[in-house]
Design a protein around this motif. Sequence first.
Motif, PDB file in Angstrom:
ATOM      1  N   THR A  97      19.413   2.248  11.319  1.00 47.31           N
ATOM      2  CA  THR A  97      19.910   1.063  10.628  1.00 47.31           C
ATOM      3  C   THR A  97      19.663   1.163   9.129  1.00 47.31           C
ATOM      4  OG1 THR A  97      19.524  -0.298  12.592  1.00 47.31           O
ATOM      5  CG2 THR A  97      19.692  -1.447  10.479  1.00 47.31           C
ATOM      6  N   VAL A  98      18.476   1.608   8.748  1.00 46.73           N
ATOM      7  CA  VAL A  98      18.182   1.785   7.328  1.00 46.73           C
ATOM      8  C   VAL A  98      19.091   2.848   6.729  1.00 46.73           C
ATOM      9  CG1 VAL A  98      16.421   2.452   5.641  1.00 46.73           C
ATOM     10  CG2 VAL A  98      15.801   1.007   7.580  1.00 46.73           C
ATOM     11  N   ASP A  99      19.349   3.918   7.473  1.00 46.71           N
ATOM     12  CA  ASP A  99      20.270   4.953   6.984  1.00 46.71           C
ATOM     13  C   ASP A  99      21.664   4.377   6.736  1.00 46.71           C
ATOM     14  OD1 ASP A  99      18.388   6.989   6.991  1.00 46.71           O
ATOM     15  OD2 ASP A  99      18.873   7.641   9.023  1.00 46.71           O
ATOM     16  N   THR A 100      22.089   3.460   7.601  1.00 49.03           N
ATOM     17  CA  THR A 100      23.384   2.815   7.424  1.00 49.03           C
ATOM     18  C   THR A 100      23.415   2.023   6.121  1.00 49.03           C
ATOM     19  OG1 THR A 100      23.738   2.651   9.813  1.00 49.03           O
ATOM     20  CG2 THR A 100      25.021   1.172   8.424  1.00 49.03           C
ATOM     21  N   LEU A 101      22.330   1.332   5.833  1.00 53.41           N
ATOM     22  CA  LEU A 101      22.249   0.572   4.583  1.00 53.41           C
ATOM     23  C   LEU A 101      22.225   1.508   3.378  1.00 53.41           C
ATOM     24  CD1 LEU A 101      19.609  -2.104   5.653  1.00 53.41           C
ATOM     25  CD2 LEU A 101      22.064  -2.462   5.330  1.00 53.41           C
ATOM     26  N   LYS A 102      21.482   2.594   3.488  1.00 49.52           N
ATOM     27  CA  LYS A 102      21.392   3.535   2.375  1.00 49.52           C
ATOM     28  C   LYS A 102      22.726   4.212   2.121  1.00 49.52           C
ATOM     29  CE  LYS A 102      17.473   5.773   1.668  1.00 49.52           C
ATOM     30  NZ  LYS A 102      16.269   6.629   1.859  1.00 49.52           N
ATOM     31  N   GLY A 103      23.547   4.315   3.168  1.00 53.84           N
ATOM     32  CA  GLY A 103      24.849   4.938   3.022  1.00 53.84           C
ATOM     33  C   GLY A 103      25.906   4.040   2.401  1.00 53.84           C
ATOM     34  N   GLY A 104      25.510   2.825   2.040  1.00 53.25           N
ATOM     35  CA  GLY A 104      26.457   1.925   1.381  1.00 53.25           C
ATOM     36  C   GLY A 104      27.297   1.108   2.336  1.00 53.25           C
ATOM     37  N   LEU A 105      26.886   1.019   3.602  1.00 53.48           N
ATOM     38  CA  LEU A 105      27.589   0.204   4.599  1.00 53.48           C
ATOM     39  C   LEU A 105      29.032   0.651   4.820  1.00 53.48           C
ATOM     40  CD1 LEU A 105      26.281  -3.382   3.690  1.00 53.48           C
ATOM     41  CD2 LEU A 105      25.528  -1.903   5.526  1.00 53.48           C
ATOM     42  N   ALA A 106      29.276   1.925   4.607  1.00 58.26           N
ATOM     43  CA  ALA A 106      30.631   2.429   4.880  1.00 58.26           C
ATOM     44  C   ALA A 106      30.848   2.465   6.385  1.00 58.26           C
ATOM     45  CB  ALA A 106      30.777   3.830   4.298  1.00 58.26           C
ATOM     46  N   LEU A 107      32.006   1.971   6.832  1.00 59.61           N
ATOM     47  CA  LEU A 107      32.336   1.955   8.246  1.00 59.61           C
ATOM     48  C   LEU A 107      33.688   2.614   8.437  1.00 59.61           C
ATOM     49  CD1 LEU A 107      31.238   0.904  10.978  1.00 59.61           C
ATOM     50  CD2 LEU A 107      32.635  -1.141  10.644  1.00 59.61           C
ATOM     51  N   ARG A 108      33.643   3.848   8.870  1.00 59.87           N
ATOM     52  CA  ARG A 108      34.883   4.625   9.030  1.00 59.87           C
ATOM     53  C   ARG A 108      35.311   4.619  10.493  1.00 59.87           C
ATOM     54  NH1 ARG A 108      31.409   7.239   5.664  1.00 59.87           N
ATOM     55  NH2 ARG A 108      32.128   7.610   3.530  1.00 59.87           N
ATOM     56  N   ALA A 109      36.625   4.728  10.690  1.00 59.56           N
ATOM     57  CA  ALA A 109      37.158   4.788  12.045  1.00 59.56           C
ATOM     58  C   ALA A 109      36.702   6.062  12.728  1.00 59.56           C
ATOM     59  CB  ALA A 109      38.676   4.715  12.018  1.00 59.56           C
ATOM     60  N   ARG A 110      36.391   5.963  14.022  1.00 59.72           N
ATOM     61  CA  ARG A 110      36.031   7.156  14.766  1.00 59.72           C
ATOM     62  C   ARG A 110      37.251   8.060  14.915  1.00 59.72           C
ATOM     63  NH1 ARG A 110      31.305   7.248  17.769  1.00 59.72           N
ATOM     64  NH2 ARG A 110      30.113   5.308  17.788  1.00 59.72           N
TER      65      ARG A 110
ATOM     66  N   ALA B 159       0.804  -1.222   0.000  1.00 64.05           N
ATOM     67  CA  ALA B 159       0.000   0.000   0.000  1.00 64.05           C
ATOM     68  C   ALA B 159       0.838   1.275   0.000  1.00 64.05           C
ATOM     69  CB  ALA B 159      -0.930   0.005   1.225  1.00 64.05           C
ATOM     70  N   ARG B 160       2.155   1.151   0.115  1.00 67.95           N
ATOM     71  CA  ARG B 160       3.005   2.349   0.100  1.00 67.95           C
ATOM     72  C   ARG B 160       2.954   3.006  -1.284  1.00 67.95           C
ATOM     73  NH1 ARG B 160       3.512   4.845   4.177  1.00 67.95           N
ATOM     74  NH2 ARG B 160       5.283   5.928   3.228  1.00 67.95           N
ATOM     75  N   PRO B 161       3.252   4.317  -1.362  1.00 66.26           N
ATOM     76  CA  PRO B 161       3.213   5.019  -2.657  1.00 66.26           C
ATOM     77  C   PRO B 161       4.063   4.331  -3.712  1.00 66.26           C
ATOM     78  CG  PRO B 161       3.438   6.581  -0.858  1.00 66.26           C
ATOM     79  CD  PRO B 161       3.568   5.222  -0.243  1.00 66.26           C
ATOM     80  N   ALA B 162       3.547   4.274  -4.926  1.00 68.61           N
ATOM     81  CA  ALA B 162       4.172   3.488  -5.998  1.00 68.61           C
ATOM     82  C   ALA B 162       5.607   3.908  -6.286  1.00 68.61           C
ATOM     83  CB  ALA B 162       3.329   3.580  -7.268  1.00 68.61           C
ATOM     84  N   GLY B 163       5.899   5.195  -6.247  1.00 70.85           N
ATOM     85  CA  GLY B 163       7.238   5.652  -6.609  1.00 70.85           C
ATOM     86  C   GLY B 163       8.216   5.721  -5.463  1.00 70.85           C
ATOM     87  N   GLU B 164       7.829   5.264  -4.300  1.00 67.59           N
ATOM     88  CA  GLU B 164       8.690   5.363  -3.124  1.00 67.59           C
ATOM     89  C   GLU B 164       9.858   4.387  -3.213  1.00 67.59           C
ATOM     90  OE1 GLU B 164       7.431   6.210   1.323  1.00 67.59           O
ATOM     91  OE2 GLU B 164       7.105   4.102   0.808  1.00 67.59           O
ATOM     92  N   ASP B 165      11.027   4.831  -2.748  1.00 69.69           N
ATOM     93  CA  ASP B 165      12.212   3.977  -2.727  1.00 69.69           C
ATOM     94  C   ASP B 165      11.941   2.744  -1.852  1.00 69.69           C
ATOM     95  OD1 ASP B 165      15.247   3.587  -3.037  1.00 69.69           O
ATOM     96  OD2 ASP B 165      14.971   3.564  -0.858  1.00 69.69           O
ATOM     97  N   PRO B 166      12.303   1.540  -2.320  1.00 70.78           N
ATOM     98  CA  PRO B 166      12.027   0.323  -1.546  1.00 70.78           C
ATOM     99  C   PRO B 166      12.576   0.360  -0.118  1.00 70.78           C
ATOM    100  CG  PRO B 166      12.663  -0.265  -3.769  1.00 70.78           C
ATOM    101  CD  PRO B 166      12.874   1.224  -3.653  1.00 70.78           C
ATOM    102  N   LEU B 167      13.769   0.900   0.053  1.00 72.14           N
ATOM    103  CA  LEU B 167      14.320   0.986   1.406  1.00 72.14           C
ATOM    104  C   LEU B 167      13.460   1.883   2.291  1.00 72.14           C
ATOM    105  CD1 LEU B 167      18.213   1.192   1.074  1.00 72.14           C
ATOM    106  CD2 LEU B 167      16.901  -0.442   2.414  1.00 72.14           C
TER     107      LEU B 167
END
Length: 206
Positions: free
Chosen positions: A192-205, A82-90
């Motif tokens: 968590t979804v933002d982490t996935l959308k960011g390409g799973l980049a994991l940078r050192a603090r 039921a989500r809007p048709a053009g919405e990004d799957p994530l």
Amino acid sequence: MPDDETTPRLPLRERKKLKTRAAIRRAAYKLVAAQPWETTTTEQIAAEAEVSPSTVARYFPVKEDILLSDEGDDLLEARLLARPAGEDPLESLRVVVTDAVTAALAGETEEVLLRARLLVEIPSVRTRLTETTAETAQRLAGALAHRTGRDADDLEVRVLTAAVLGALREATVYWAEHGRDPDALAPLLSRTVDTLKGGLALRARP
């Protein structure tokens, strides 16, 4: 989640099933609040819910599923469709899952917190969570395939859905292990979804 134009209305039969599932879950939570999960039997849960043991087994073939199932995959799938048709799957997955979690925390806070405690304490509950997450991913993959005009067995559809659901499962376990603040779970899932959308980049603090 409040009723609005994006919330599908399930058929009467499905709504009755959801009510029965909810009654069984409430019975289980009531019992487990007073006794160990390991010694809580299907017969005890059935008696508390005023249904037959066979009804409990039909709705929840694995006992741990009583703790882990909320609305059922049918409703999650319907909401995703039921989500809007053009919405990004994530983004669609983010909204569907966080709305369901927010509604559960608002209406069944103590039950959700009890489930989180058991998730930390009982290995069989964590194991079954991994299994049910994979099952849910298969269902939601079909919905995403329909929305994007792809085949449900499309590799990209399967990988994306499995990755998102697996990540959300891990975030839920993380939340259960770190304080279980009711206000923190939905933002943690969104992060968590933002982490996935960011390409799973994991940078050192720094």
